[in-house]
Write an enzyme that holds these catalytic residues in place. Structure first.
Site, PDB file in Angstrom:
ATOM      1  N   MET A   9      14.583   5.910 121.543  1.00 28.33           N
ATOM      2  CA  MET A   9      15.865   5.763 120.857  1.00 28.33           C
ATOM      3  C   MET A   9      15.680   5.174 119.464  1.00 28.33           C
ATOM      4  O   MET A   9      16.633   4.707 118.839  1.00 28.33           O
ATOM      5  CB  MET A   9      16.823   4.899 121.691  1.00 28.33           C
ATOM      6  CG  MET A   9      17.246   5.561 122.983  1.00 28.33           C
ATOM      7  SD  MET A   9      18.868   5.036 123.580  1.00 28.33           S
ATOM      8  CE  MET A   9      18.615   3.279 123.791  1.00 28.33           C
ATOM      9  N   GLY A  10      14.434   5.210 118.987  1.00 26.44           N
ATOM     10  CA  GLY A  10      14.190   4.766 117.625  1.00 26.44           C
ATOM     11  C   GLY A  10      14.032   3.265 117.491  1.00 26.44           C
ATOM     12  O   GLY A  10      13.827   2.548 118.461  1.00 26.44           O
ATOM     13  N   TYR A  11      14.128   2.798 116.261  1.00 29.33           N
ATOM     14  CA  TYR A  11      13.814   1.421 115.876  1.00 29.33           C
ATOM     15  C   TYR A  11      12.450   1.050 116.454  1.00 29.33           C
ATOM     16  O   TYR A  11      12.307   0.115 117.236  1.00 29.33           O
ATOM     17  CB  TYR A  11      14.903   0.442 116.308  1.00 29.33           C
ATOM     18  CG  TYR A  11      15.046  -0.711 115.327  1.00 29.33           C
ATOM     19  CD1 TYR A  11      15.671  -0.521 114.101  1.00 29.33           C
ATOM     20  CD2 TYR A  11      14.509  -1.964 115.604  1.00 29.33           C
ATOM     21  CE1 TYR A  11      15.769  -1.549 113.188  1.00 29.33           C
ATOM     22  CE2 TYR A  11      14.614  -2.998 114.691  1.00 29.33           C
ATOM     23  CZ  TYR A  11      15.236  -2.784 113.487  1.00 29.33           C
ATOM     24  OH  TYR A  11      15.328  -3.797 112.572  1.00 29.33           O
ATOM     25  N   GLY A  14       5.132  -1.347 120.586  1.00 25.73           N
ATOM     26  CA  GLY A  14       5.150  -0.771 121.928  1.00 25.73           C
ATOM     27  C   GLY A  14       5.280   0.742 121.870  1.00 25.73           C
ATOM     28  O   GLY A  14       4.553   1.475 122.555  1.00 25.73           O
ATOM     29  N   HIS A  15       6.208   1.233 121.031  1.00 29.69           N
ATOM     30  CA  HIS A  15       6.345   2.678 120.858  1.00 29.69           C
ATOM     31  C   HIS A  15       5.074   3.269 120.236  1.00 29.69           C
ATOM     32  O   HIS A  15       4.615   4.350 120.633  1.00 29.69           O
ATOM     33  CB  HIS A  15       7.528   2.997 119.939  1.00 29.69           C
ATOM     34  CG  HIS A  15       8.856   2.557 120.468  1.00 29.69           C
ATOM     35  ND1 HIS A  15       9.559   1.510 119.913  1.00 29.69           N
ATOM     36  CD2 HIS A  15       9.609   3.008 121.504  1.00 29.69           C
ATOM     37  CE1 HIS A  15      10.695   1.354 120.571  1.00 29.69           C
ATOM     38  NE2 HIS A  15      10.748   2.237 121.542  1.00 29.69           N
ATOM     39  N   GLY A  32       6.894   3.698 128.576  1.00 27.20           N
ATOM     40  CA  GLY A  32       6.471   2.307 128.727  1.00 27.20           C
ATOM     41  C   GLY A  32       7.031   1.693 129.995  1.00 27.20           C
ATOM     42  O   GLY A  32       8.146   1.999 130.411  1.00 27.20           O
ATOM     43  N   GLN A  75      13.551   2.650 134.847  1.00 23.75           N
ATOM     44  CA  GLN A  75      13.690   3.923 134.148  1.00 23.75           C
ATOM     45  C   GLN A  75      12.536   4.853 134.503  1.00 23.75           C
ATOM     46  O   GLN A  75      12.738   6.053 134.749  1.00 23.75           O
ATOM     47  CB  GLN A  75      13.732   3.695 132.640  1.00 23.75           C
ATOM     48  CG  GLN A  75      13.741   4.982 131.827  1.00 23.75           C
ATOM     49  CD  GLN A  75      13.884   4.728 130.347  1.00 23.75           C
ATOM     50  OE1 GLN A  75      14.977   4.647 129.818  1.00 23.75           O
ATOM     51  NE2 GLN A  75      12.757   4.595 129.664  1.00 23.75           N
TER      52      GLN A  75
END
Length: 293
Positions: free
Chosen positions: A37-39, A43-44, A154, A160
């Site tokens: 979802m961006g930002y 971690g991403h 992650g 999730q």
């Protein structure tokens, strides 16, 4: 001097599909996919780097999905910085960055949704009704659009991952879900886009989450029999030492089935999951560990 990796930004489903088909025709290498979802934070970036190491083409999606936000949640307030996101994506090796509008993903009111039962009733599913229907629906759409060989998620949001794995299994989707470990700040706080909302005091007190989970892990290592109540009490009592902490839930469940247990888990693996508000900011964290029998 090493060449700078550049990514192609794509805004439409048709163009994204066309570019992936072109790659498939010209290469036998795999397609790796990282939905976000961006930002973006480190971690991403770690997910993208893992995808880069294993894939010939790395696709990143950035889409703040309105279906997974409740009426009183922070969809409009959710942090967005597409320019910074693109810089992080390129540095981590993304090839295609899919940044659709809400109108592109949902051109008309959606009448078909994906609902996963069994693993959605507890934890965030209990406190955020409809949230995982929104997650499963958008991830299903994205997997059908991209058709990757592997998708990287992650483990900070362990529920999730469990929901997506169940959906992929039940619907026979031809994709491997790759679990990636939670990345943490040097002081132990799990990396999250929502951390930017924390005041200095809230940020300092939020460290009780990882501290409580570490205490639980040490406790488990010394026990022959594991009681879920003892784990919940141990973690909850430590979190409550932070005056600003407002506990949403603390639960100990089997993983990935997310079922309650008393003293003998049905699986060798359990998750201790927490959701706690500091001011207006809701943080989640978890510990997934093996239980000795």
């Amino acid at each position: 001097m090493a060449a700078v990796h550049t990514a192609t930004v794509v805004h439409t489903i048709a163009e994204l599909r066309a570019r992936i088909k072109t790659f498939r025709r010209s290469s036998e290498q795999t397609v790796g996919f990282v939905p976000t979802m961006g930002y973006l934070h480190e971690g991403h970036a770690s997910l993208l780097k893992k995808a880069r190491a294993q894939s010939g083409l790395v696709v990143l999606s950035i889409f703040v999905n309105p279906l997974q936000f409740g009426p009183n949640e922070d969809f409009e307030r959710y942090p967005r910085n597409p320019e910074r996101d693109l810089a992080v994506a390129e540095a981590a090796g993304a090839d295609l960055v899919f940044m659709p509008s809400v109108e592109e993903m949902y051109p008309q009111p959606i009448r078909t949704t994906v609902s996963v039962s069994g693993v959605t009733e507890r934890l965030c599913g209990a406190s955020r009704p409809g949230h995982f229907d929104g997650v499963a629906t958008v991830v299903s759409k994205l997997l059908h659009i991209v058709q990757p060989d592997q998708a990287f998620f992650g483990m900070k949001d362990a529920q999730q991952v469990a929901v997506i794995e169940q959906m992929v299994q039940d619907l026979n989707l031809d994709v491997e879900i790759v679990r990636c470990p939670t990345l943490r700040e040097e002081d132990g706080l799990a990396m999250s886009s929502r951390n930017v909302y924390l005041s200095q005091d809230e940020r300092e007190q939020a460290l009780v989450l990882s501290q409580a989970l570490n205490k639980a892990e040490a406790y488990i290592a010394k026990q022959a029999i594991i009681s879920s109540k003892e784990l919940v009490d141990l973690v909850s009592s430590h979190i409550r030492t932070a005056p600003l902490a407002d506990i949403d839930y603390v639960e100990a469940l089997t993983y990935p089935t997310l079922q309650p247990f008393e003293t003998s888990p049905l699986s060798d693996t359990i998750v201790i999951a927490v959701a706690v508000k500091f001011g207006k900011t809701r943080l989640i964290d978890n510990l997934i560990t093996q239980v000795r029998k």
